[in-house]
Design an enzyme around this catalytic site. Structure first.
Site, PDB file in Angstrom:
ATOM      1  CD  GLU A 229      -2.981   0.257  -0.301  1.00 29.54           C
ATOM      2  OE1 GLU A 229      -3.170   1.478  -0.212  1.00 29.54           O
ATOM      3  OE2 GLU A 229      -3.274  -0.380  -1.332  1.00 29.54           O
TER       4      GLU A 229
ATOM      5  CG  HIS B 150       5.731   0.131  -3.167  1.00 25.17           C
ATOM      6  ND1 HIS B 150       5.766  -1.079  -2.522  1.00 25.17           N
ATOM      7  CD2 HIS B 150       7.017   0.575  -3.190  1.00 25.17           C
ATOM      8  CE1 HIS B 150       7.012  -1.358  -2.176  1.00 25.17           C
ATOM      9  NE2 HIS B 150       7.792  -0.368  -2.558  1.00 25.17           N
TER      10      HIS B 150
ATOM     11  CB  SER C  32       9.096  -1.961   4.938  1.00 26.41           C
ATOM     12  OG  SER C  32      10.298  -2.520   4.437  1.00 26.41           O
TER      13      SER C  32
ATOM     14  NE  ARG D 139      15.915  -4.605   3.201  1.00 29.37           N
ATOM     15  CZ  ARG D 139      16.316  -3.582   2.443  1.00 29.37           C
ATOM     16  NH1 ARG D 139      15.733  -2.398   2.571  1.00 29.37           N
ATOM     17  NH2 ARG D 139      17.272  -3.729   1.562  1.00 29.37           N
TER      18      ARG D 139
HETATM   19  P1  AMP Z   1      11.262   0.619  -2.262  1.00 35.65           P
HETATM   20  O1  AMP Z   1      10.563  -0.346  -3.154  1.00 35.65           O
HETATM   21  O2  AMP Z   1      11.357   0.172  -0.851  1.00 35.65           O
HETATM   22  O3  AMP Z   1      12.582   1.089  -2.844  1.00 35.65           O
HETATM   23  O4  AMP Z   1      10.345   1.910  -2.210  1.00 35.65           O
HETATM   24  C1  AMP Z   1       9.926   2.576  -3.381  1.00 35.65           C
HETATM   25  C2  AMP Z   1       9.289   3.882  -3.012  1.00 35.65           C
HETATM   26  O5  AMP Z   1       8.154   3.642  -2.176  1.00 35.65           O
HETATM   27  C3  AMP Z   1      10.220   4.792  -2.217  1.00 35.65           C
HETATM   28  O6  AMP Z   1      10.041   6.134  -2.639  1.00 35.65           O
HETATM   29  C4  AMP Z   1       9.739   4.614  -0.801  1.00 35.65           C
HETATM   30  O7  AMP Z   1       9.985   5.725   0.028  1.00 35.65           O
HETATM   31  C5  AMP Z   1       8.256   4.417  -1.015  1.00 35.65           C
HETATM   32  N1  AMP Z   1       7.677   3.704   0.144  1.00 35.65           N
HETATM   33  C6  AMP Z   1       8.068   2.505   0.645  1.00 35.65           C
HETATM   34  N2  AMP Z   1       7.343   2.191   1.740  1.00 35.65           N
HETATM   35  C7  AMP Z   1       6.485   3.225   1.933  1.00 35.65           C
HETATM   36  C8  AMP Z   1       5.489   3.514   2.917  1.00 35.65           C
HETATM   37  N3  AMP Z   1       5.215   2.671   3.928  1.00 35.65           N
HETATM   38  N4  AMP Z   1       4.794   4.665   2.801  1.00 35.65           N
HETATM   39  C9  AMP Z   1       5.058   5.529   1.788  1.00 35.65           C
HETATM   40  N5  AMP Z   1       5.982   5.316   0.840  1.00 35.65           N
HETATM   41  C10 AMP Z   1       6.693   4.186   0.910  1.00 35.65           C
END
Ligand code: AMP
Length: 280
Positions: free
Chosen positions: A35, A37, A185, A187
């Site tokens: 959510e 993303h 996340s 992760r």
């Molecule tokens: P990642 O796939 O972890 O590299 O994240 C891709 C994008 O999604 C990055 O700009 C993150 O900051 C954003 N993002 C990841 N988790 C969240 C979250 N819980 N709330 C808002 N944005 C997020």
């Protein structure tokens, strides 16, 4: 929706959008979409004529000992989520496509990357700046969407766009959380049941920091210490840092102006999680 795997096809699609006078919004991700993303994706879809979501687990932003190999990947589910959200293009290149033999150019940033996560992950932001620059050059977005969950990353990207005169509007979006407050996340999938329950204390500690700040506490070291004490009681959590910083400079706040955040990185079991809250 189109799934594109090569740089040349992505460049051609982006050039066609431009030629038609259509604005493109880019949401860079490493996939395993949740959510958090999707909140960025929805915003991009609402603000642009075309939306491109990149799904690329970027090898050069991981340290050698980190989880590049085991990072969760689920292209089938990610494509379905993107399709349902009216995304126009998913750009999903291979590592070889992005970094072919002979690749030797990197985008590096000093100062802003020296503290917090940058201090613990020395190659991380070089990898992030390099891949985001490449993605901007490949997809020509008018706007690009990033989450405030990765607060240092957001500050770094905004700085890079300014410093290198990139024609992209960087849009920062709020942190999306689970019902108990844990920041979403990819992760989080690593956590076992006990760790998952403990992980919620990161957000609880940040709420405590927020409460103290709202009550007028301005001794930031005291607030940081308080977070450390709270989290030290949770057996599976090892705090890496808890720091109150200016959201733009990532340095201790200079007085009471500007946006101030409290940022935390902690290991829950073996999983490294980050979160932050806006104090002002
Ligand atoms: P990642 O796939 O972890 O590299 O994240 C891709 C994008 O999604 C990055 O700009 C993150 O900051 C954003 N993002 C990841 N988790 C969240 C979250 N819980 N709330 C808002 N944005 C997020």
């Amino acid at each position: 929706m189109e799934i594109i795997r090569t740089v040349s096809e992505m460049k051609a699609a982006a050039a066609a959008f431009r030629a038609e006078g259509l604005s493109a919004g880019l949401v860079p991700t490493m996939g395993s979409l949740h959510e958090g993303h999707m909140s960025l994706v929805r915003k991009a879809v609402s603000e642009n004529d075309r939306t491109v979501v990149s799904i690329f687990v970027n090898p050069i932003q991981f340290e050698a000992h980190e989880d590049f190999g085991s990072y969760p990947r689920d292209m089938a589910k990610d494509s379905e989520l993107c399709e349902r959200a009216s995304v126009d293009v998913v750009f999903n290149p291979s590592a070889r496509e992005m970094y072919p033999d002979g690749f030797h150019s990197y985008v590096d940033m000093s100062v802003l990357t020296e503290g917090l996560c940058g201090a613990r992950r020395p190659n991380h932001f070089r990898g992030v700046c390099t891949v985001v620059s490449k993605l901007f050059n490949i997809t020509y977005p008018r706007r690009a969407y990033f989450g405030q969950k990765d607060a240092q990353q957001l500050a770094v990207i905004k700085r890079m766009v300014l410093d290198l005169n990139m024609d992209v509007e960087v849009v920062g979006m709020p942190v999306i959380r689970e019902a108990d407050g844990l920041a979403m996340s990819s992760r989080n999938a690593y956590l076992n049941d006990e760790e998952r329950a403990d992980a919620a204390y990161i957000c609880k500690a940040l709420s405590e920091a927020s409460r103290l700040f709202d009550e007028g506490e301005r001794d930031i070291r005291r607030i940081e210490r308080h977070i450390g004490e709270l989290l030290s009681k949770i057996p599976s959590i090892a705090l890496e840092y808890a720091e109150i910083v200016d959201a733009k400079t990532m340095r201790p706040p200079d007085g009471d102006h500007g946006e101030i955040i409290c940022a935390v990185a902690a290991r829950v079991g073996k999983t490294r999680l980050i979160d932050n809250v806006r104090l002002k």
